[in-house]
Design an enzyme around this catalytic site. Structure first.
Site, PDB file in Angstrom:
ATOM      1  N   ASP A  41      -3.507   4.167  10.868  1.00 52.77           N
ATOM      2  CA  ASP A  41      -4.352   3.528  11.873  1.00 52.77           C
ATOM      3  C   ASP A  41      -4.405   4.379  13.137  1.00 52.77           C
ATOM      4  O   ASP A  41      -3.391   4.956  13.548  1.00 52.77           O
ATOM      5  CB  ASP A  41      -3.812   2.144  12.245  1.00 52.77           C
ATOM      6  CG  ASP A  41      -4.008   1.120  11.146  1.00 52.77           C
ATOM      7  OD1 ASP A  41      -5.086   1.135  10.520  1.00 52.77           O
ATOM      8  OD2 ASP A  41      -3.090   0.314  10.912  1.00 52.77           O
TER       9      ASP A  41
ATOM     10  N   ARG B 289       0.835  -1.203   0.000  1.00 52.26           N
ATOM     11  CA  ARG B 289       0.000   0.000   0.000  1.00 52.26           C
ATOM     12  C   ARG B 289       0.864   1.245   0.000  1.00 52.26           C
ATOM     13  O   ARG B 289       1.950   1.254   0.581  1.00 52.26           O
ATOM     14  CB  ARG B 289      -0.937   0.004   1.205  1.00 52.26           C
ATOM     15  CG  ARG B 289      -0.240   0.081   2.540  1.00 52.26           C
ATOM     16  CD  ARG B 289      -0.978  -0.656   3.632  1.00 52.26           C
ATOM     17  NE  ARG B 289      -0.662  -2.070   3.615  1.00 52.26           N
ATOM     18  CZ  ARG B 289      -0.877  -2.890   4.651  1.00 52.26           C
ATOM     19  NH1 ARG B 289      -1.428  -2.451   5.756  1.00 52.26           N
ATOM     20  NH2 ARG B 289      -0.568  -4.157   4.578  1.00 52.26           N
TER      21      ARG B 289
END
Length: 211
Positions: free
Chosen positions: A143, A138
């Site tokens: 997060d 990615r």
């Protein structure tokens, strides 16, 4: 506002029932007891100190991290950033190594609003969690690790991040920023959680990432 999952309800309900007292390190954890959604469009009058984990393993990884940190200025004030760590992938290991860092953010947004904002940043940078391999390569991964001392459980979000205590690539940068910061579930400090981990090679490749 937060929601306590059923598995955690007993652990926290004693804080508000007369005659029942939690251990000292549990009493300050904020929560609600009803199955209510957090307010979707409210802003807090007091900034919440939020800790995020950022990672990239495609293209110019350091540039992707710098761009993501710049974009986070629309979410809140970035008050600190860890060194840059090169880390081995976990779970899905057949992919390039990551660059990771942790960011300290002060924001008046609630957790759901933060989630929506970071997902937009990911999409703008070429990552779509709905169509791409969940644990695969990615350009950017953001997060939410911690949101103050809140414990949040919704259909879309769990804070503290359910796996951050098991991952050196999240704990090493976080312990660098705030070694004495306490996990609201276990009561352990970031340095204590990091010391308990085994394996998962990480190494600092740059002290502080210039944005």
């Amino acid at each position: 506002s937060v929601i306590v999952s059923p598995s955690r309800l007993f652990r926290y309900v004693t804080a508000v029932i007369p005659g029942r007292v939690l251990p000292e390190n549990r009493r300050q954890t904020p929560f609600l007891l009803a199955n209510q959604r957090p307010p979707q469009h409210t802003v807090s009058t007091v900034p919440a100190k939020t800790y995020l984990s950022l990672g990239s393993n495609l293209g110019d990884r350091a540039a992707h991290l710098r761009e993501a940190i710049r974009k986070l200025s629309d979410v809140g004030a970035v008050t600190n950033c860890s060194s840059l760590y090169q880390t081995e992938p976990v779970e899905f290991t057949n992919q390039p190594e990551f660059l990771n860092c942790a960011v300290e953010l002060e924001t008046r947004l609630n957790p759901q609003q933060i989630l929506e904002a970071i997902l937009k940043i990911e999409r703008d940078m070429g990552r779509d969690r709905n169509t791409q391999l969940p644990k695969g390569p990615r350009t950017i991964d953001i997060d939410i690790l911690l949101y103050g001392s809140f414990i949040v459980t919704t259909d879309e979000l769990e804070i503290p991040h359910p796996r951050y205590r098991e991952r050196r690539f999240t704990l090493a940068p976080l312990a660098e920023l705030q070694p004495d910061l306490r996990d609201p579930v276990t009561g352990k400090s970031m340095s204590e959680l990091l010391a308990a981990l085994r394996g998962q090679a990480v190494r600092v490749i740059r002290s502080k990432i210039a944005t």
